[in-house]
Design an enzyme around this catalytic site. Sequence first.
Site, PDB file in Angstrom:
ATOM      1  N   GLN A  27       0.827  -1.195   0.000  1.00 65.41           N
ATOM      2  CA  GLN A  27       0.000   0.000   0.000  1.00 65.41           C
ATOM      3  C   GLN A  27       0.870   1.257   0.000  1.00 65.41           C
ATOM      4  OE1 GLN A  27      -3.606   0.357   0.052  1.00 65.41           O
ATOM      5  NE2 GLN A  27      -2.906   2.393  -0.508  1.00 65.41           N
ATOM      6  N   ASP A  63      -6.534   6.863   7.877  1.00 60.23           N
ATOM      7  CA  ASP A  63      -6.970   5.475   7.721  1.00 60.23           C
ATOM      8  C   ASP A  63      -8.085   5.232   8.738  1.00 60.23           C
ATOM      9  OD1 ASP A  63      -7.113   2.752   7.100  1.00 60.23           O
ATOM     10  OD2 ASP A  63      -5.378   2.206   8.310  1.00 60.23           O
ATOM     11  N   CYS A  67      -5.819   4.731   2.256  1.00 60.64           N
ATOM     12  CA  CYS A  67      -5.594   3.395   1.682  1.00 60.64           C
ATOM     13  C   CYS A  67      -6.895   2.718   1.271  1.00 60.64           C
ATOM     14  CB  CYS A  67      -4.836   2.528   2.677  1.00 60.64           C
ATOM     15  SG  CYS A  67      -5.676   2.336   4.264  1.00 60.64           S
TER      16      CYS A  67
END
Length: 305
Positions: A132, A224, A264
């Site tokens: 990622q 995130d 992500c």
Amino acid sequence: MKHLISIHDLSLEEVNKIFELSAKLKKERKQGIPHPLLKGKTLGMIFTKSSTRTRVSFETGMYQLGGNAIFLSSDDIQIGRGESIYDTAKVLSRYVDGIMIRTFAHSDVEDLAKYGSVPVINGLTDYLHPCQVLADLFTVLEYKETFKGLKLAYIGDGNNMANSLLYGCAKVGMDISVATPNGYECDRTVYQGALEDAGESGAKILETNDPREAIKDADVVYTDTWVSMGQESEKEKKIKVFKDYQVNAELFSLAKKDAMFLHCLPAYRGFEVTEDVIDGPNSAIFDEAENRLHVQKAIMVLLMG
Ligand code: CP
Ligand code: NVA
């Protein structure tokens, strides 16, 4: 480069090689030029956690490279019934040319690499998510053309993404500021390792509990989920602890005017980020997601080609 377990294990030259090949493969793909660089090769993909991007990008990537990928859910293979990593590594190495694994314990990925005889790719552990972050950094490079003089601000949980971003930014020489609530800081071993790399690359690292301090004049803003896979029972508590760490328009306005927003994914709008930011003009999340494909193809070619 024998495996991809952590960005910390890679040299800067290896990281740059990944980016160069990613750009080439992406361009060829857009131009319809086939590149069957892994013809006849097979990737085994072990998943003990859910996935949309990782599964589809690896599987499609392998297909585009002329090879084949096998999805191995832990519900279906014997690992789920207690077969050891040792035996699994030994056996799969007799069949496949590479193994990608997404799981909980980072040590399982290290053991797979230790006992098997084929390249192992970390497709996310509780500790790190290197594929990622390589795709994230590649996206930054596409938008900003350099890492020099740039600052990435990570706001939220000091989780696998934050750990990998620390390693990644320190490696390529991009400054990074991480804002987490007290008690949710990044892993200390990762922090020390990133400091070592930053000493070489010149990146500056800041840790703070103040999201405003972290985001000030940032070129890249990253967040995130507050509740990673496996933490579902902590959801209620974490939502309370993290409420001041939401990346909303007001906080985002403290970054540079042309700051890009990255995540992500999967994202939870209204929690770690608001719609106006993630769906706004500065968001690059779908280019970022697309780049998983190109970057992982490069990683597979370099490891398995
Ligand atoms: N970002 C990411 O790894 O997504 P998935 O969980 O869908 O694979
Ligand atoms: N921190 C998240 C990342 C998902 C891609 C998780 O581990 O669930």
